[in-house]
Design an enzyme around this catalytic site. Structure first.
Site, PDB file in Angstrom:
ATOM      1  N   HIS A  25      -5.633  -3.118  -9.169  1.00  0.00           N
ATOM      2  CA  HIS A  25      -6.488  -2.029  -8.691  1.00  0.00           C
ATOM      3  C   HIS A  25      -7.923  -2.491  -8.553  1.00  0.00           C
ATOM      4  O   HIS A  25      -8.625  -2.143  -7.624  1.00  0.00           O
ATOM      5  CB  HIS A  25      -6.460  -0.862  -9.687  1.00  0.00           C
ATOM      6  CG  HIS A  25      -5.229  -0.050  -9.571  1.00  0.00           C
ATOM      7  ND1 HIS A  25      -4.404   0.213 -10.633  1.00  0.00           N
ATOM      8  CD2 HIS A  25      -4.675   0.556  -8.508  1.00  0.00           C
ATOM      9  CE1 HIS A  25      -3.396   0.929 -10.227  1.00  0.00           C
ATOM     10  NE2 HIS A  25      -3.524   1.159  -8.950  1.00  0.00           N
ATOM     11  N   ARG A  75       2.142   1.974   5.749  1.00  0.00           N
ATOM     12  CA  ARG A  75       2.905   2.193   4.518  1.00  0.00           C
ATOM     13  C   ARG A  75       3.172   3.688   4.383  1.00  0.00           C
ATOM     14  O   ARG A  75       2.353   4.432   3.826  1.00  0.00           O
ATOM     15  CB  ARG A  75       2.104   1.725   3.300  1.00  0.00           C
ATOM     16  CG  ARG A  75       1.895   0.214   3.183  1.00  0.00           C
ATOM     17  CD  ARG A  75       1.057  -0.091   1.953  1.00  0.00           C
ATOM     18  NE  ARG A  75       1.158  -1.449   1.487  1.00  0.00           N
ATOM     19  CZ  ARG A  75       0.222  -2.395   1.667  1.00  0.00           C
ATOM     20  NH1 ARG A  75      -0.891  -2.107   2.314  1.00  0.00           N
ATOM     21  NH2 ARG A  75       0.394  -3.607   1.185  1.00  0.00           N
ATOM     22  N   ARG A 129       6.593   1.198   8.560  1.00  0.00           N
ATOM     23  CA  ARG A 129       7.580   0.814   7.549  1.00  0.00           C
ATOM     24  C   ARG A 129       8.228   2.070   6.990  1.00  0.00           C
ATOM     25  O   ARG A 129       7.524   3.009   6.594  1.00  0.00           O
ATOM     26  CB  ARG A 129       6.887   0.041   6.431  1.00  0.00           C
ATOM     27  CG  ARG A 129       7.833  -0.260   5.286  1.00  0.00           C
ATOM     28  CD  ARG A 129       7.211  -1.194   4.301  1.00  0.00           C
ATOM     29  NE  ARG A 129       6.297  -0.514   3.402  1.00  0.00           N
ATOM     30  CZ  ARG A 129       5.565  -1.149   2.501  1.00  0.00           C
ATOM     31  NH1 ARG A 129       5.607  -2.458   2.407  1.00  0.00           N
ATOM     32  NH2 ARG A 129       4.777  -0.488   1.701  1.00  0.00           N
ATOM     33  N   GLU A 162      10.583  -9.975   2.063  1.00  0.00           N
ATOM     34  CA  GLU A 162       9.909  -9.890   0.761  1.00  0.00           C
ATOM     35  C   GLU A 162      10.758 -10.516  -0.338  1.00  0.00           C
ATOM     36  O   GLU A 162      10.315 -10.591  -1.479  1.00  0.00           O
ATOM     37  CB  GLU A 162       9.650  -8.414   0.405  1.00  0.00           C
ATOM     38  CG  GLU A 162       8.741  -7.723   1.393  1.00  0.00           C
ATOM     39  CD  GLU A 162       8.525  -6.264   1.066  1.00  0.00           C
ATOM     40  OE1 GLU A 162       7.413  -5.903   0.667  1.00  0.00           O
ATOM     41  OE2 GLU A 162       9.484  -5.480   1.212  1.00  0.00           O
ATOM     42  N   ASN A 177       2.946 -10.113  -0.860  1.00  0.00           N
ATOM     43  CA  ASN A 177       2.704  -9.594  -2.222  1.00  0.00           C
ATOM     44  C   ASN A 177       4.027  -9.594  -2.995  1.00  0.00           C
ATOM     45  O   ASN A 177       4.119 -10.099  -4.106  1.00  0.00           O
ATOM     46  CB  ASN A 177       2.162  -8.153  -2.184  1.00  0.00           C
ATOM     47  CG  ASN A 177       0.939  -8.017  -1.299  1.00  0.00           C
ATOM     48  OD1 ASN A 177       0.235  -8.975  -1.059  1.00  0.00           O
ATOM     49  ND2 ASN A 177       0.697  -6.814  -0.801  1.00  0.00           N
ATOM     50  N   ASP A 178       5.052  -9.003  -2.388  1.00  0.00           N
ATOM     51  CA  ASP A 178       6.345  -8.976  -3.071  1.00  0.00           C
ATOM     52  C   ASP A 178       7.048 -10.319  -3.005  1.00  0.00           C
ATOM     53  O   ASP A 178       7.737 -10.705  -3.944  1.00  0.00           O
ATOM     54  CB  ASP A 178       7.242  -7.869  -2.482  1.00  0.00           C
ATOM     55  CG  ASP A 178       6.940  -6.540  -3.145  1.00  0.00           C
ATOM     56  OD1 ASP A 178       6.829  -6.511  -4.381  1.00  0.00           O
ATOM     57  OD2 ASP A 178       6.793  -5.538  -2.424  1.00  0.00           O
ATOM     58  N   ARG A 227       4.165  -8.326 -10.262  1.00  0.00           N
ATOM     59  CA  ARG A 227       2.858  -8.177  -9.632  1.00  0.00           C
ATOM     60  C   ARG A 227       1.986  -7.148 -10.351  1.00  0.00           C
ATOM     61  O   ARG A 227       0.796  -7.042 -10.088  1.00  0.00           O
ATOM     62  CB  ARG A 227       2.994  -7.859  -8.138  1.00  0.00           C
ATOM     63  CG  ARG A 227       3.455  -6.481  -7.792  1.00  0.00           C
ATOM     64  CD  ARG A 227       3.786  -6.371  -6.319  1.00  0.00           C
ATOM     65  NE  ARG A 227       2.718  -5.788  -5.535  1.00  0.00           N
ATOM     66  CZ  ARG A 227       2.886  -5.254  -4.330  1.00  0.00           C
ATOM     67  NH1 ARG A 227       4.079  -5.293  -3.740  1.00  0.00           N
ATOM     68  NH2 ARG A 227       1.890  -4.731  -3.674  1.00  0.00           N
ATOM     69  N   CYS A 260       2.098  -9.414   6.831  1.00  0.00           N
ATOM     70  CA  CYS A 260       1.266  -8.234   6.575  1.00  0.00           C
ATOM     71  C   CYS A 260       0.860  -8.097   5.110  1.00  0.00           C
ATOM     72  O   CYS A 260       0.203  -7.140   4.736  1.00  0.00           O
ATOM     73  CB  CYS A 260       1.967  -6.957   7.045  1.00  0.00           C
ATOM     74  SG  CYS A 260       3.478  -6.628   6.125  1.00  0.00           S
TER      75      CYS A 260
HETATM   76  C1  PEP Z   1       3.963  -6.841   0.483  1.00  0.00           C
HETATM   77  O1  PEP Z   1       4.802  -6.774  -0.425  1.00  0.00           O
HETATM   78  O2  PEP Z   1       3.321  -7.886   0.756  1.00  0.00           O
HETATM   79  C2  PEP Z   1       3.652  -5.644   1.290  1.00  0.00           C
HETATM   80  C3  PEP Z   1       2.916  -5.727   2.369  1.00  0.00           C
HETATM   81  O3  PEP Z   1       4.148  -4.457   0.846  1.00  0.00           O
HETATM   82  P1  PEP Z   1       3.518  -3.639  -0.408  1.00  0.00           P
HETATM   83  O4  PEP Z   1       2.266  -4.350  -0.853  1.00  0.00           O
HETATM   84  O5  PEP Z   1       3.279  -2.269   0.091  1.00  0.00           O
HETATM   85  O6  PEP Z   1       4.631  -3.729  -1.395  1.00  0.00           O
HETATM   86 MG    MG Z   2       6.072  -5.044  -0.563  1.00  0.00          MG
END
Ligand code: PEP
Ligand code: MG
Length: 542
Positions: free
Chosen positions: A187, A275, A311, A400, A423-424, A434, A471
């Site tokens: 955050h 999202r 998405r 992901e 990210n995932d 994460r 993304c």
């Molecule tokens: C990701 O996982 O990189 C992604 C874009 O989705 P989120 O961050 O919403 O899980």
């Molecule tokens: Mg994700």
């Protein structure tokens, strides 16, 4: 122990500008009276508790207003938890057994811990709820709680990590932020990026910084320099555009109507990630198809020119959606989330795709749809068939999981595009939660294993004739975006505040040069080495 002048404390930088300020360690909170019994008037205690909850709820409203669109949903979701009637009734039972209002509420919140033990997503929220319970108790006892930040001067706030409630209290005197824990998707990082406050997160050695020491927060150098001055700031490469258009399109990430409107003020080429679950994080009743169609149409109409990649709902794990009844799970990040919701909520997915089709027709926009958390080719094909039966979409999936990265060649002719959620993908590639503030270094996108996995994904999708983009947050880093283009990705989608910087970088190099830079990145053996080598190569080109 004080840290010597000239010491360099390393972490992960957020932002492109360095800042100097005096260290301000966040003070321990004022003590709240311990557990106590009441004098016998249970009605008065219930009334006191109601009043205190209302007071803290309005404090959350204020924070939501101060925080703005980006994080208002976080505070609304917390408020729902705080005002939950079942929670109040549990506290009333405690009051009836003799505890005073403050103790009863703390006990009621603590009792949730046992009920939800092992539910990582809820445990995260429980930490915030416990903080609110303390605020309820503090209000009853007349004790002031807050970070007590300075309101004038130029301070660098140093702490373990900051909750959304903490970050919303940052005054204008907070010019920089350093966290000992916290990762690139914490955050603190997201809010500092949206408020343009330079930050260095995951900076373990910052634990030794003391009040009053002057430090330079140098996000581009991923470091804090004790006693450093502006001349020591690592310069972000200033990319000189060689062409009007970037070598690959740069789209924007959005999650609300406000985001869509703001993204349209940038030079983004459409939206690379909408999202949809962010619309629903505080909704306790399922939105009707009409309501969905209306909000999607507004967002599509406002979005920047270009395709809009929507998405389907990515609920579960770190993004619980109240109206979807989700099973209690030991490890929700590895459980029913994203496309796996189809097991219990197939109809919601169909409703979403059909409502979106109504919105697509009404807005006249080009809409692509993709499903999150796909792990097998069979899931991807199931989603593609479902989406095509609901509307005129280009159909794709998010990459992901390492599993789907290894199955892309089976999807040739079955889907139109993929979009990598780094990210995932980092979370699952490194087995690093994460949400765990201590694992920021593993979630660093410059980790060689991630870069090489991205190389495989780009070439496998090319071989299968599937268009590929990225993304995740990594695409918001201008230098990393050049690597992505060089690896063969056909588009990137960045946080809207970064669209300009990413476009500049991708307009300053040719595709051939980007390929040379990517070739350097894939040979690196450490995250720091990878970033340094890429920046060095880019500096020579700039
Ligand atoms: C990701 O996982 O990189 C992604 C874009 O989705 P989120 O961050 O919403 O899980
Ligand atoms: Mg994700």
């Amino acid at each position: 122990m004080t840290v010597a002048t000239g010491s360099i404390l390393t972490g992960l930088g957020v932002g492109l500008n360095a800042v100097r300020g005096e260290v301000f360690r966040v003070k321990p909170q004022a003590a709240i009276p311990g557990p106590a019994k009441h004098g016998g008037d249970t009605d008065a205690e219930k009334e006191t508790l109601r009043g205190a909850i209302t007071h803290v709820a309005s404090y959350l409203d204020e924070l939501a207003i101060k925080a703005g669109e980006t994080s208002a949903e976080i505070f609304e979701a917390l408020k729902m938890l705080l005002e939950d009637e079942d929670l109040f009734e549990t506290a009333v039972t405690e009051i009836e057994s003799g505890w005073n209002a403050a103790t009863a509420f703390i006990v009621a919140v603590d009792s949730l811990e046992e009920i939800f033990a092992g539910d990582a997503a809820f445990e995260e929220r429980l930490v915030d709820l416990k903080d609110l319970a303390k605020r309820v108790a503090a209000h009853i006892a007349g004790v002031h709680m807050g970070l007590d930040l300075p309101t004038s001067g130029a301070y660098v706030i140093v702490g373990d990590d900051f909750s959304p409630a903490d970050t919303a209290q940052f005054t204008d005197a907070v010019v920089g932020v350093v966290t000992i824990k916290g990762g690139p998707t914490s955050h603190t990082a997201i809010i500092c990026r949206s408020k343009s406050i330079p930050a260095v997160v995951s900076c373990t050695q910052a634990a030794e910084l003391v009040d009053g020491v002057s430090v330079l927060v140098d996000p581009v150098g991923d470091r804090v320099v004790v006693g450093g001055d502006d001349s020591m700031a690592t310069k972000a490469i200033s990319f000189v555009a060689k062409s009007l258009d970037p070598i690959i399109p740069v789209r924007a990430n959005i999650g609300s109507l406000e985001d869509s409107i703001q993204a349209a003020t940038t030079a983004a080429n459409g939206v690379g990630l909408f999202r949809t679950e962010l619309l629903y994080l505080s909704e306790s009743t399922m939105p009707s198809a009409q309501k969905q169609a209306k909000s999607y149409a507004e967002i599509l109409k406002a979005a920047p020119e270009g395709p809009i990649v929507v998405r389907t709902i990515d609920a579960g794990s770190d993004k619980p959606v109240p109206f979807l009844d989700m099973p209690h799970e030991e490890n929700p990040a590895l459980g029913i989330r994203g496309f796996r919701l189809i097991q219990d909520h197939r109809q919601f997915l169909i409703d979403q795709l059909t409502s979106l089709e109504v919105a697509r027709k009404e807005s006249g926009r080009e809409v692509w749809v993709m499903a999150p958390m796909i792990a097998t080719a069979a899931e991807a094909i199931e989603f593609a068939e479902m989406a095509r039966s609901c509307g005129e979409y280009k159909v794709g999936i998010m990459v992901e999981t390492p599993a789907i990265a290894m199955a892309l060649r089976d999807l040739g002719g079955k889907i139109d595009f993929i979009s990598v959620g780094t990210n995932d993908l980092s979370q699952y590639l490194f087995a690093a939660d994460r949400m765990n503030a201590g694992l920021g270094a593993l979630l660093n996108p410059w980790q060689p294993a991630l870069v090489r996995m991205l190389q495989v994904i780009a070439s496998e999708s090319e071989a299968a004739g599937i268009s590929s983009g990225v993304c995740g947050e990594s695409a918001s880093d201008p230098a990393f975006a050049v690597v992505l283009a060089g690896l063969g990705f056909k588009s990137v989608s960045a946080s809207r505040s970064q669209v300009g910087a990413v476009r500049s970088a991708l307009s300053a190099v040719s595709l051939e040069q980007a390929k040379e830079v990517a070739a350097i990145a894939v040979t690196a053996t450490t995250a720091d080495g990878c970033k340094a080598a890429v920046l060095d190569a880019l500096a020579k080109l700039a």
